[in-house]
Design an enzyme around this catalytic site. Structure first.
Site, PDB file in Angstrom:
ATOM      1  N   HIS A 141      -2.439  -2.653  -2.577  1.00  0.00           N
ATOM      2  CA  HIS A 141      -3.676  -3.205  -1.994  1.00  0.00           C
ATOM      3  C   HIS A 141      -3.763  -2.877  -0.505  1.00  0.00           C
ATOM      4  O   HIS A 141      -4.802  -2.375  -0.033  1.00  0.00           O
ATOM      5  CB  HIS A 141      -3.718  -4.729  -2.223  1.00  0.00           C
ATOM      6  CG  HIS A 141      -4.888  -5.408  -1.587  1.00  0.00           C
ATOM      7  ND1 HIS A 141      -5.896  -5.994  -2.312  1.00  0.00           N
ATOM      8  CD2 HIS A 141      -5.231  -5.570  -0.279  1.00  0.00           C
ATOM      9  CE1 HIS A 141      -6.808  -6.488  -1.481  1.00  0.00           C
ATOM     10  NE2 HIS A 141      -6.422  -6.248  -0.249  1.00  0.00           N
ATOM     11  N   GLU A 142      -2.673  -3.142   0.236  1.00  0.00           N
ATOM     12  CA  GLU A 142      -2.717  -2.938   1.685  1.00  0.00           C
ATOM     13  C   GLU A 142      -2.854  -1.459   2.034  1.00  0.00           C
ATOM     14  O   GLU A 142      -3.606  -1.095   2.944  1.00  0.00           O
ATOM     15  CB  GLU A 142      -1.484  -3.539   2.361  1.00  0.00           C
ATOM     16  CG  GLU A 142      -1.369  -5.054   2.245  1.00  0.00           C
ATOM     17  CD  GLU A 142      -2.638  -5.806   2.615  1.00  0.00           C
ATOM     18  OE1 GLU A 142      -3.376  -5.346   3.511  1.00  0.00           O
ATOM     19  OE2 GLU A 142      -2.911  -6.849   1.995  1.00  0.00           O
TER      20      GLU A 142
HETATM   21 NI    NI Z   1      -7.313  -6.552   1.671  1.00  0.00          NI
END
Ligand code: NI
Length: 176
Positions: A141-142
């Site tokens: 996600h990051e």
């Molecule tokens: Ni995010």
């Protein structure tokens, strides 16, 4: 210093972040301090520099024992710079995600179940870890933020995207 988090729709969130060239500088330490302050203020699990308008390949993440994430596996507090991700499995698993740039919403996102990530910490020391489960999900996600990708772009079925209070009535769930 707590910084403003850019929200989905801001074009800066769609840009490709640049590699960091110099480690252990006062500028980098100041950026990381702001990122930590901002993430803690918003009870986030992670934050990428582009989310505060800085187009560099710098992310932080970490999840301790947190009553707001009762089922979450712990993830060590990590600074990850210039990351390279290598999936270790073709297997994808769907689970709910949120994002500080998409406040109040949750979506069901497919991610690789296992992956290796490499990069550097703030001193320039190499990081090389193979992880799975929630840890792998958070990293994916990051690092997506560094490529201008927000999690709603990965949702396969938009029936599984909505407001937290409507999806999970009565539950106390953090915004991120
Ligand atoms: Ni995010």
């Amino acid at each position: 210093m707590i910084r403003e988090v850019l929200k989905m729709g801001d074009r800066r969130l769609l840009q490709q972040a640049r590699p960091l060239e110099r480690f252990d500088t006062p500028e980098l330490h100041a950026l990381l301090e702001d990122m930590r302050d901002t993430m803690a203020h918003l009870s986030g699990a992670g934050l990428a520099a582009p989310q505060i308008g800085v187009g560099l390949q710098v992310v932080i993440f970490g999840v301790g024992q947190n009553p707001r994430y009762p089922d979450a596996e712990e993830v060590p507090d990590t600074v990850l710079i210039n990351p390279v991700l290598t999936p270790l499995s073709d297997e994808l698993e769907e689970d709910w995600e949120g994002c500080l740039s998409v406040p109040g919403l949750r979506g069901m996102v497919p991610r690789h179940t296992r992956l290796r990530y490499q990069g550097f910490d703030e001193k320039g020391s190499p990081i090389d870890r193979s992880v799975d489960g929630f840890h792998a999900r958070v990293v994916q996600h990051e690092c997506d933020h560094l490529n201008g990708i927000l999690y709603p772009m990965r949702i396969r079925d938009l029936a599984n995207f909505g407001y937290i209070e409507a999806l999970f009535p009565g539950e106390d769930i953090a915004d991120e």
